[in-house]
Write an enzyme that holds these catalytic residues in place. Sequence first.
Site, mmCIF file in Angstrom:
data_model
loop_
_atom_site.group_PDB
_atom_site.id
_atom_site.type_symbol
_atom_site.label_atom_id
_atom_site.label_comp_id
_atom_site.label_asym_id
_atom_site.label_seq_id
_atom_site.Cartn_x
_atom_site.Cartn_y
_atom_site.Cartn_z
ATOM 1 N N ASN A 211 0.865 -1.194 0.000
ATOM 2 C CA ASN A 211 0.000 0.000 0.000
ATOM 3 C C ASN A 211 0.898 1.239 0.000
ATOM 4 O O ASN A 211 2.111 1.131 0.156
ATOM 5 C CB ASN A 211 -0.935 -0.033 1.222
ATOM 6 N N ASP A 280 -3.330 -6.943 5.453
ATOM 7 C CA ASP A 280 -4.141 -7.911 6.195
ATOM 8 C C ASP A 280 -3.984 -9.332 5.655
ATOM 9 O O ASP A 280 -4.250 -10.299 6.349
ATOM 10 C CB ASP A 280 -5.620 -7.504 6.135
ATOM 11 N N LYS A 290 10.406 -15.998 -10.443
ATOM 12 C CA LYS A 290 9.444 -15.068 -11.018
ATOM 13 C C LYS A 290 8.397 -15.828 -11.829
ATOM 14 O O LYS A 290 8.752 -16.678 -12.667
ATOM 15 C CB LYS A 290 10.204 -14.081 -11.923
ATOM 16 N N PRO A 306 -1.123 -12.000 10.704
ATOM 17 C CA PRO A 306 -1.405 -11.714 12.119
ATOM 18 C C PRO A 306 -1.743 -10.238 12.281
ATOM 19 O O PRO A 306 -1.225 -9.397 11.540
ATOM 20 C CB PRO A 306 -0.082 -12.035 12.823
ATOM 21 N N ASP A 307 -2.626 -9.926 13.212
ATOM 22 C CA ASP A 307 -2.906 -8.528 13.518
ATOM 23 C C ASP A 307 -1.948 -8.124 14.646
ATOM 24 O O ASP A 307 -2.097 -8.561 15.791
ATOM 25 C CB ASP A 307 -4.365 -8.332 13.938
ATOM 26 N N PHE A 357 -4.023 3.090 14.902
ATOM 27 C CA PHE A 357 -4.477 4.024 13.876
ATOM 28 C C PHE A 357 -5.622 3.356 13.113
ATOM 29 O O PHE A 357 -5.750 2.135 13.106
ATOM 30 C CB PHE A 357 -3.335 4.379 12.913
ATOM 31 N N LYS A 371 -12.857 -0.092 16.102
ATOM 32 C CA LYS A 371 -11.490 -0.612 16.258
ATOM 33 C C LYS A 371 -10.986 -0.397 17.678
ATOM 34 O O LYS A 371 -10.268 -1.236 18.227
ATOM 35 C CB LYS A 371 -10.559 0.045 15.235
#
Length: 431
Positions: A211, A280, A290, A306-307, A357, A371
């Site tokens: 991201n 996630d 590749k 894992p969180d 966050f 959250k």
Amino acid sequence: MSTSEHPPTVLLGITGCIAAYKACELVRLLKKAGQRVKVVMTPAACEFVTPTTLRTLSEEPVALDPVDDPAAPIHHISLAQEADVLVIAPATANTLNKLAAGVADNLLTTTALACAAPLIVAPAMNTHMWRDEATQTALAVLRQRGAVLIEPETGELACGDVGEGRLAAVEQIAEAVLAELRRSRDLVGRRILVTAGPTREYIDPVRFISNPSSGITGFAVAEEAARRGAEVILVSGPVTLPDPFGCTVIRVESAEQMLAAAELHFHGLDAAVFTAAVADFRPAERATQKLKKTAGTPVLELVRNPDILTTLAGRPAGTSGANGAGAADAADAAGASGATSATSASAVGQRPYIVGFAAETEDVELHAREKLAAKGAHLIVANDVSAPGLGFASNQNSWLFVSAEASEPTGVQPKRTLANLLLDRIVQSLC
Ligand code: PMT
């Protein structure tokens, strides 16, 4: 130095650059904020803006080459001693390189070398000069020594080029100066863990899921905490930012690596701040070579990561295994269940103060509150990452502090200012 006779002294160094005229506005803003401003100009700066203008605005004599006050033969020493903060704005590539090398060949560079006050530099120059390895190396050296860098902006430059190099907004520079004067050492003896940046989840050796997180937020929180005296461990995903001043930095790539590094340092903490944008999901398998187009379109099987926040915030893992992924599921579902926060003082026990966050694109407060409840945080810093010019990879953002008691918006602010607002809250909670 501030005395009973006058407020703190800002020593403003001006170097030879077309943006020198903006220093006049900087003087005006600092004066308006109640500071005493003393100006020292390089000979080249005097080609762009006159000492008379600066003397009029600052209401103080302007220090120039050669020594302009015969009664003060060691002028650079007296100037250096008077300074509560030295800000050089605009700072040319030439002066930055001299500062890094310790060259003292004019009144400003000599004063800088003798000055023990915090140094802030706001560079302004042509894009190619900014990107030049010599300039970047000089900046890295100055940062490593603790100088605060106010990054130049990107835009149209006086020379006609478009790119990085335009002096940062004078309001931002003034704010950095005032923040430096306000800065207290209120985190001395505290240990803080910060996660930052994105993670990369590799599909094959050259492709990954990620991201746009730049790490700016986490690095700002980490560096500001260190400047306030904390021992800081920064665990960062892949970003291009240099190590922030005064922090122990651990660079990782994947969510699993980030969890392992954070877990390793999750002891003796007073606070943990999870700014990282962690993927996630990751591919169930990482191809060793590749993937070839000729082999057809691959179908990717993803598995949960894992969180990290949920795992380390110490919430019961619910239905999950040890890696906390199940608890993260609970976080995602919390809105529907209306789960309540487990962050009361008794539930908190000796846990560090946990800040999560929340990157949202809609119903920011609602999702942040979910959250807060589900992830076991004391505070959620929510941001709307769909807002143009804010969120990912910009230098400013708008936050909503969401705690069990209240929701408080910050308005749009530079990320460094926001970092200090967050640290103020952490200090308050630790007291
Ligand atoms: O780095 P910048 O360019 O400055 O951008 C800043 C930012 C947009 C990345 C930052 O402001 C931000 O919103 N960070 C959190 C991004 C995110 O992953 O939000 P989330 O709502 O998906 O996750 C909620 C919380 O759980 C976060 O504290 C996150 O670090 C944590 N988490 C999420 C997933 C996971 N597997 N492990 C986690 O620890």
